[in-house]
Design an enzyme around this catalytic site. Structure first.
Site, PDB file in Angstrom:
ATOM      1  N   ARG A  60       4.246 -11.106-108.861  1.00 30.22           N
ATOM      2  CA  ARG A  60       5.009 -11.337-107.633  1.00 30.22           C
ATOM      3  C   ARG A  60       4.995 -12.803-107.218  1.00 30.22           C
ATOM      4  NH1 ARG A  60       2.990  -7.255-103.576  1.00 30.22           N
ATOM      5  NH2 ARG A  60       4.308  -8.482-102.180  1.00 30.22           N
ATOM      6  N   HIS A 109       0.709 -10.125 -92.473  1.00 30.47           N
ATOM      7  CA  HIS A 109       0.084  -9.573 -93.688  1.00 30.47           C
ATOM      8  C   HIS A 109      -0.343 -10.662 -94.672  1.00 30.47           C
ATOM      9  CE1 HIS A 109       2.382  -5.569 -92.761  1.00 30.47           C
ATOM     10  NE2 HIS A 109       1.310  -5.740 -92.001  1.00 30.47           N
ATOM     11  N   CYS A 120     -18.027 -16.023-101.021  1.00 28.11           N
ATOM     12  CA  CYS A 120     -18.295 -16.942 -99.904  1.00 28.11           C
ATOM     13  C   CYS A 120     -17.203 -16.895 -98.826  1.00 28.11           C
ATOM     14  CB  CYS A 120     -18.480 -18.368-100.423  1.00 28.11           C
ATOM     15  SG  CYS A 120     -16.973 -19.105-101.099  1.00 28.11           S
TER      16      CYS A 120
HETATM   17  C1  BJW Z   1      17.600  -4.659 -95.509  1.00 24.48           C
HETATM   18  C2  BJW Z   1      18.195  -5.348 -96.567  1.00 24.48           C
HETATM   19  C3  BJW Z   1      19.104  -6.385 -96.240  1.00 24.48           C
HETATM   20  C4  BJW Z   1      16.842  -3.867 -97.402  1.00 24.48           C
HETATM   21  N1  BJW Z   1      19.357  -6.663 -94.961  1.00 24.48           N
HETATM   22  N2  BJW Z   1      17.884  -4.929 -94.257  1.00 24.48           N
HETATM   23  C5  BJW Z   1      -0.746   4.327 -87.210  1.00 24.48           C
HETATM   24  C6  BJW Z   1      -0.034   5.411 -87.713  1.00 24.48           C
HETATM   25  C7  BJW Z   1      -0.059   5.698 -89.079  1.00 24.48           C
HETATM   26  C8  BJW Z   1      -0.792   4.914 -89.976  1.00 24.48           C
HETATM   27  C9  BJW Z   1      -1.484   3.846 -89.470  1.00 24.48           C
HETATM   28  C10 BJW Z   1      -1.459   3.566 -88.114  1.00 24.48           C
HETATM   29  N3  BJW Z   1      -2.207   2.453 -87.904  1.00 24.48           N
HETATM   30  C11 BJW Z   1      -2.688   2.026 -89.094  1.00 24.48           C
HETATM   31  C12 BJW Z   1      -2.284   2.858 -90.068  1.00 24.48           C
HETATM   32  C13 BJW Z   1      -2.619   2.738 -91.518  1.00 24.48           C
HETATM   33  C14 BJW Z   1      -1.716   1.775 -92.253  1.00 24.48           C
HETATM   34  C15 BJW Z   1      -0.274   2.239 -92.124  1.00 24.48           C
HETATM   35  O1  BJW Z   1       0.510   1.730 -91.376  1.00 24.48           O
HETATM   36  N4  BJW Z   1       0.092   3.224 -92.921  1.00 24.48           N
HETATM   37  C16 BJW Z   1       1.457   3.792 -92.872  1.00 24.48           C
HETATM   38  C17 BJW Z   1       2.240   3.309 -94.083  1.00 24.48           C
HETATM   39  C18 BJW Z   1       1.342   5.267 -92.824  1.00 24.48           C
HETATM   40  N5  BJW Z   1      -1.871   0.410 -91.745  1.00 24.48           N
HETATM   41  C19 BJW Z   1      -2.866  -0.385 -92.134  1.00 24.48           C
HETATM   42  O2  BJW Z   1      -3.709  -0.004 -92.913  1.00 24.48           O
HETATM   43  C20 BJW Z   1      -2.884  -1.781 -91.543  1.00 24.48           C
HETATM   44  N6  BJW Z   1      -4.152  -2.109 -91.048  1.00 24.48           N
HETATM   45  C21 BJW Z   1      -4.685  -1.555 -89.961  1.00 24.48           C
HETATM   46  O3  BJW Z   1      -4.087  -0.726 -89.310  1.00 24.48           O
HETATM   47  O4  BJW Z   1      -5.924  -2.058 -89.620  1.00 24.48           O
HETATM   48  C22 BJW Z   1      -6.676  -1.371 -88.613  1.00 24.48           C
HETATM   49  C23 BJW Z   1      -7.503  -0.358 -89.337  1.00 24.48           C
HETATM   50  C24 BJW Z   1      -8.487  -0.774 -90.179  1.00 24.48           C
HETATM   51  C25 BJW Z   1      -9.282   0.170 -90.833  1.00 24.48           C
HETATM   52  C26 BJW Z   1      -9.017   1.530 -90.649  1.00 24.48           C
HETATM   53  C27 BJW Z   1      -7.990   1.931 -89.799  1.00 24.48           C
HETATM   54  C28 BJW Z   1      -7.235   0.984 -89.134  1.00 24.48           C
HETATM   55  C29 BJW Z   1      -2.593  -2.825 -92.609  1.00 24.48           C
HETATM   56  C30 BJW Z   1      -1.237  -2.688 -93.177  1.00 24.48           C
HETATM   57  C31 BJW Z   1      -1.048  -3.684 -94.334  1.00 24.48           C
HETATM   58  C32 BJW Z   1       0.271  -3.481 -95.037  1.00 24.48           C
HETATM   59  N7  BJW Z   1       0.285  -4.247 -96.230  1.00 24.48           N
HETATM   60  C33 BJW Z   1       1.491  -4.276 -97.060  1.00 24.48           C
HETATM   61  C34 BJW Z   1       1.113  -4.953 -98.397  1.00 24.48           C
HETATM   62  C35 BJW Z   1       0.894  -6.453 -98.213  1.00 24.48           C
HETATM   63  C36 BJW Z   1       0.511  -7.111 -99.504  1.00 24.48           C
HETATM   64  C37 BJW Z   1       1.628  -7.042-100.499  1.00 24.48           C
HETATM   65  O5  BJW Z   1       2.708  -7.584-100.246  1.00 24.48           O
HETATM   66  O6  BJW Z   1       1.399  -6.473-101.553  1.00 24.48           O
HETATM   67  O7  BJW Z   1       2.509  -5.023 -96.389  1.00 24.48           O
HETATM   68  S1  BJW Z   1       2.242  -2.698 -97.332  1.00 24.48           S
HETATM   69  C38 BJW Z   1       3.895  -3.310 -97.352  1.00 24.48           C
HETATM   70  O8  BJW Z   1       4.619  -2.694 -96.265  1.00 24.48           O
HETATM   71  C39 BJW Z   1       3.799  -4.811 -97.015  1.00 24.48           C
HETATM   72  C40 BJW Z   1       4.900  -4.971 -96.008  1.00 24.48           C
HETATM   73  O9  BJW Z   1       4.706  -6.119 -95.206  1.00 24.48           O
HETATM   74  C41 BJW Z   1       4.863  -3.685 -95.248  1.00 24.48           C
HETATM   75  C42 BJW Z   1       6.131  -3.356 -94.508  1.00 24.48           C
HETATM   76  O10 BJW Z   1       7.196  -3.166 -95.372  1.00 24.48           O
HETATM   77  P1  BJW Z   1       8.661  -3.649 -94.946  1.00 24.48           P
HETATM   78  O11 BJW Z   1       8.703  -5.098 -94.811  1.00 24.48           O
HETATM   79  O12 BJW Z   1       9.101  -2.858 -93.785  1.00 24.48           O
HETATM   80  O13 BJW Z   1       9.495  -3.286 -96.280  1.00 24.48           O
HETATM   81  P2  BJW Z   1      10.162  -1.898 -96.716  1.00 24.48           P
HETATM   82  O14 BJW Z   1      10.454  -1.972 -98.162  1.00 24.48           O
HETATM   83  O15 BJW Z   1       9.366  -0.743 -96.253  1.00 24.48           O
HETATM   84  O16 BJW Z   1      11.538  -1.852 -95.894  1.00 24.48           O
HETATM   85  C43 BJW Z   1      12.597  -2.742 -96.156  1.00 24.48           C
HETATM   86  C44 BJW Z   1      13.691  -2.493 -95.132  1.00 24.48           C
HETATM   87  O17 BJW Z   1      14.698  -3.478 -95.301  1.00 24.48           O
HETATM   88  C45 BJW Z   1      14.373  -1.122 -95.294  1.00 24.48           C
HETATM   89  O18 BJW Z   1      14.468  -0.528 -94.014  1.00 24.48           O
HETATM   90  C46 BJW Z   1      15.779  -1.467 -95.816  1.00 24.48           C
HETATM   91  O19 BJW Z   1      16.787  -0.612 -95.333  1.00 24.48           O
HETATM   92  C47 BJW Z   1      15.976  -2.869 -95.280  1.00 24.48           C
HETATM   93  N8  BJW Z   1      16.847  -3.743 -96.072  1.00 24.48           N
HETATM   94  N9  BJW Z   1      17.791  -4.867 -97.757  1.00 24.48           N
HETATM   95  C48 BJW Z   1      18.816  -5.935 -94.000  1.00 24.48           C
HETATM   96  N10 BJW Z   1      19.769  -7.110 -97.216  1.00 24.48           N
HETATM   97 ZN    ZN Z   2     -16.709 -18.422-103.248  1.00 18.86          ZN
END
Ligand code: BJW
Ligand code: ZN
Length: 240
Positions: A60, A109, A120
Site C-alpha cells: 500500500r 488513523h 522503544c
Molecule cells: C466514494 C467514492 C467517490 C467510494 N466519491 N464517495 C462502536 C460500535 C461498534 C464498534 C465499535 C464502536 N467503537 C469502537 C468499535 C470497534 C471498532 C469499529 O469501529 N468497528 C466497526 C467496524 C464495527 N473501532 C476501533 O477499534 C477503533 N478504536 C477504538 O474504538 O478504540 C477504543 C477501544 C479500544 C480498545 C477496545 C475497545 C475500544 C479503531 C478503528 C481503526 C480503524 N482502522 C482502519 C485501518 C487503518 C489502517 C489501514 O489503513 O490499514 O481504518 S479500518 C479502515 O476503515 C481504515 C479506514 O480509515 C476506516 C474507514 O473506512 P472508510 O474511509 O469509511 O472507507 P470505506 O471503504 O469503508 O468506505 C468508502 C466510502 O466511499 C463508501 O461509502 C463509498 O460509497 C464511498 N466512495 N468512491 C465519493 N469517488
Molecule cells: Zn526502538
C-alpha cells in the site's frame, strides 16, 4: 450555506482518494474484499504474522507513493482559503490531503509513512524509503510496525479531542467518501448533530448516516467538490 459559513469542519474517508486510484476498504474491489480485515489490521494479526502484515502495508505504501492527489483533495485546499476557520479531519492514511496542500490535517488513523518501534515506541518518518520485508528499529533493534490505528486500538493522543472540538464549533460538517461504519470516527456526525450543526454528506452510495444528515450530495467527490467551489462567489480581486 457554505458561502455563509464562518467555520467548516470536514471528515474524509477512503472515497475521496478513490479517483487517485487508491482502493477503498469496503465493497467490490475494496481492500477488505476477499481479505479478512482482522487478519491484517489488528495488533493480534501483527503479533501472529508480522511479515504478512508488513507485505500488505509495504504494497500500500508503494501504491500511495505513486498516486497523485485529485481535484477533490485540491478543492478542499481552496475551500479552506474561503472561510475564517477550517478543520480537515481524515480517516485516510495516504497523506494525499497534505500532498495537495492541506495543512494541519487531523489524521484519526495515523498514516502509512510513519513507523513506530514496538520496543522503544519511537516514531520514525519513512517517507520515500523502501522498507525491508521485516523492518527493525534503528535505535533499539526491535521490530517496527506501521504507524496506523488498527481495530481495538485507541486514536493518537489529542487528535480525537481536536476533531470533536472542531465539529462542535463549526457551523457545517462535510462528510466525504466514508462508509461511516468505523467508530469513533463515524460518531463525529452524531456529535455535530447533537450540537445543532448542519451536516452534508458527499458519497457515491447511501450510508448509515444518509438519513440523519441535512443534505446528501450523491456522486464522486472529485466532481462534486470542485463544482461546489465554482458555485461559491469568487474571492475578491487582490489589490494591484
Ligand atoms: C466514494 C467514492 C467517490 C467510494 N466519491 N464517495 C462502536 C460500535 C461498534 C464498534 C465499535 C464502536 N467503537 C469502537 C468499535 C470497534 C471498532 C469499529 O469501529 N468497528 C466497526 C467496524 C464495527 N473501532 C476501533 O477499534 C477503533 N478504536 C477504538 O474504538 O478504540 C477504543 C477501544 C479500544 C480498545 C477496545 C475497545 C475500544 C479503531 C478503528 C481503526 C480503524 N482502522 C482502519 C485501518 C487503518 C489502517 C489501514 O489503513 O490499514 O481504518 S479500518 C479502515 O476503515 C481504515 C479506514 O480509515 C476506516 C474507514 O473506512 P472508510 O474511509 O469509511 O472507507 P470505506 O471503504 O469503508 O468506505 C468508502 C466510502 O466511499 C463508501 O461509502 C463509498 O460509497 C464511498 N466512495 N468512491 C465519493 N469517488
Ligand atoms: Zn526502538
Amino acid at each position: 450555506m457554505l458561502a455563509q459559513a464562518g467555520e467548516i469542519a470536514v471528515l474524509t474517508g477512503a472515497g475521496i482518494s478513490a479517483e487517485s486510484g487508491i482502493p477503498t476498504f469496503r465493497g467490490l474491489g475494496g481492500l477488505w474484499n476477499g481479505r479478512a480485515p482482522l487478519s491484517l489490521a489488528t495488533p493480534e494479526a501483527f503479533a501472529h504474522d508480522p511479515q504478512l502484515v508488513w507485505e500488505f502495508y509495504n504494497w500500500r505504501r508503494e501504491l500511495v507513493a505513486q498516486a497523485e492527489p485529485n481535484a477533490g483533495h485540491r478543492a478542499l485546499v481552496a475551500l479552506a482559503g474561503r472561510v475564517d476557520r477550517f478543520t480537515l479531519i481524515t480517516q485516510n492514511v495516504d497523506r494525499l490531503h497534505q500532498r495537495a496542500g492541506s495543512g494541519d490535517v487531523l489524521e484519526l488513523h495515523g498514516n502509512l509513512f510513519e513507523v513506530r518501534c514496538t520496543g522503544c515506541h519511537r516514531t520514525f518518518d519513512q517517507t520515500g524509503i523502501t522498507l525491508p520485508a521485516l523492518p527493525h528499529c534503528e535505535a533499539c533493534g526491535h521490530l517496527v510496525r506501521p504507524g496506523v490505528v488498527w481495530f481495538g486500538e485507541t486514536l493518537p493522543p489529542g487528535i480525537w479531542e481536536s476533531a470533536e472540538a472542531a465539529v462542535r464549533r463549526a457551523g457545517i460538517l462535510l462528510v466525504i467518501g466514508t462508509s461511516a461504519v468505523v467508530f469513533p470516527a463515524a460518531g463525529l456526525v452524531a456529535i455535530a448533530r447533537g450540537a445543532g450543526r448542519t451536516v452534508i454528506e458527499i458519497n457515491l452510495e447511501a450510508t448509515p448516516i444518509s438519513d440523519e444528515v441535512d443534505l446528501v450530495l450523491r456522486g464522486q467527490a472529485a466532481e462534486i467538490l470542485p463544482e461546489l467551489l465554482n458555485r461559491l462567489s469568487p474571492p475578491p480581486l487582490a489589490a494591484t
